[in-house]
Write an enzyme that holds these catalytic residues in place. Structure first.
Site, PDB file in Angstrom:
ATOM      1  N   ILE A 169      40.182  50.272  56.994  1.00  0.00           N
ATOM      2  CA  ILE A 169      39.019  50.118  57.884  1.00  0.00           C
ATOM      3  C   ILE A 169      37.870  49.465  57.127  1.00  0.00           C
ATOM      4  CG2 ILE A 169      37.280  51.350  59.253  1.00  0.00           C
ATOM      5  CD1 ILE A 169      39.445  53.411  59.937  1.00  0.00           C
ATOM      6  N   ARG A 195      34.210  60.786  58.966  1.00  0.00           N
ATOM      7  CA  ARG A 195      34.267  62.209  59.297  1.00  0.00           C
ATOM      8  C   ARG A 195      32.914  62.845  58.984  1.00  0.00           C
ATOM      9  NH1 ARG A 195      37.631  60.886  61.908  1.00  0.00           N
ATOM     10  NH2 ARG A 195      39.816  61.467  62.055  1.00  0.00           N
ATOM     11  N   GLU A 209      32.083  69.397  66.344  1.00  0.00           N
ATOM     12  CA  GLU A 209      32.284  68.552  67.530  1.00  0.00           C
ATOM     13  C   GLU A 209      32.909  69.365  68.653  1.00  0.00           C
ATOM     14  OE1 GLU A 209      34.546  65.092  66.421  1.00  0.00           O
ATOM     15  OE2 GLU A 209      33.120  64.501  64.875  1.00  0.00           O
ATOM     16  N   HIS A 249      32.122  60.603  68.986  1.00  0.00           N
ATOM     17  CA  HIS A 249      33.407  60.422  68.306  1.00  0.00           C
ATOM     18  C   HIS A 249      34.340  59.549  69.154  1.00  0.00           C
ATOM     19  CE1 HIS A 249      36.417  62.291  65.229  1.00  0.00           C
ATOM     20  NE2 HIS A 249      36.641  61.007  65.433  1.00  0.00           N
TER      21      HIS A 249
END
Length: 317
Positions: A156, A236, A265, A284
């Protein structure tokens, strides 16, 4: 055979429509259940009748206590090939097969770049002003010629580096395992941890959560950042010390943050990230894209079919 199959964690209530689940009709019944996650007792109550449960990654925790309360459960299928919310060793010990799916690799980098641009150009405040009947309310920042710091240059991070290079940014990176040579292969300059935080106009996090990375972005690291710098986190939540970040944003030490992940979350209703004016917070949605969901759910169906045929695929643990 008549399997009872539960699909949970479908917060957007789209699972039933993005793929054709009817191919599982010969194997049993598919049930789409909502209102998750919940406490362990409630989860056991709701899920004890199912042989197969399909979950979304890192939403409902399946710990040992929950798994022990589901004696009928034989197959647990998750979106993605990693899910920290599942106790895979406990599942294995209980004879529960755990399988995963591939991911669409562009979703998280694309969201990261959207957050970088929106935060830099002050788009949340500007768009809200238009909705409220106002007009221009601030001065946006610029990317060209600025320095993007990448914490974690994995798949990523590398894609985000490519986006930054197209926008004419200088790109630097650091992680505990990153070497100058590996950074150079992506056209990125390796720097030390402290230099990463000191030099970045925008710092974006792309590490896997582990005991080593938990709390890595702490008060000291945030204190190294330039006044006027921005922090982006689509990795995260627990990698960042949230209280230290709230303090840095509240006092104006940092210009802003764009966040997609949090320590808890869904984010608690009274959390400062919901109200701080210099925070752009999304729920998210890094992997919540049409193409990714289609891949997740299609491969969940394939996992169930393969398991029924006695040849499980994409096995975890």
């Amino acid at each position: 055979m008549s399997l009872q199959i539960a699909v949970i964690d479908d917060w957007q209530q789209v699972a039933s429509s993005v793929v054709d689940w009817s191919v599982l009709d010969p194997l049993g019944q598919v049930h789409f259940l909502h209102d998750y996650p919940a406490d362990t007792v409630t989860m056991i109550e709701r899920l004890q009748g199912f042989d197969v449960i399909c979950v979304m990654r890192e939403r409902s925790p399946f710990d040992q206590a929950l798994l022990q309360g589901l004696p009928k459960l034989k197959l647990l299928v998750t979106g993605g090939m990693r899910n920290a919310a599942l106790d895979i060793p406990a599942a294995k010990a209980l004879g529960i097969q755990v399988c995963g799916t591939d991911s669409y690799k562009q979703a998280a980098p694309e969201l990261t770049w959207a957050l970088i641009m929106a935060s830099t150009r002050n788009l949340l405040a500007e768009a809200n002003a238009v909705r409220a009947g106002g007009w221009q309310v601030g001065l946006g920042g610029d990317l060209y010629g600025k320095t993007l710091g990448i914490l974690g240059l994995g798949s990523i991070g590398q894609k985000v580096a490519q986006f930054a290079q197209v926008f004419g940014m200088r790109v630097i990176a650091w992680s505990e395992n990153l070497t100058p040579q590996r950074a150079a292969e992506s056209g990125v300059t390796w720097v030390s941890k402290r230099e990463l935080f000191e030099q970045a106009d925008i710092l974006t996090i792309h590490l896997v959560l582990s005991e080593r990375s938990r709390g890595l972005v702490d008060a000291q690291a945030l204190g190294w950042m330039k006044p006027g710098a921005r922090l982006i986190n689509t990795a995260r939540g627990p990698i960042v010390d949230e209280q230290a970040l709230v303090d840095a944003l509240s006092t104006g030490r940092l210009a802003g943050a764009a966040l997609d992940v949090y320590s808890q979350e869904p984010l608690p209703h009274d959390h400062p990230f919901r109200s701080l004016p210099n925070v752009l917070a999304t729920p998210h949605v890094g992997y919540v894209s049409e193409q990714n969901y289609r891949q997740f759910y299609q491969q969940m169906i394939e996992d169930i079919q393969a398991w029924v045929n006695g040849a499980p695929i994409r096995v975890l643990g």
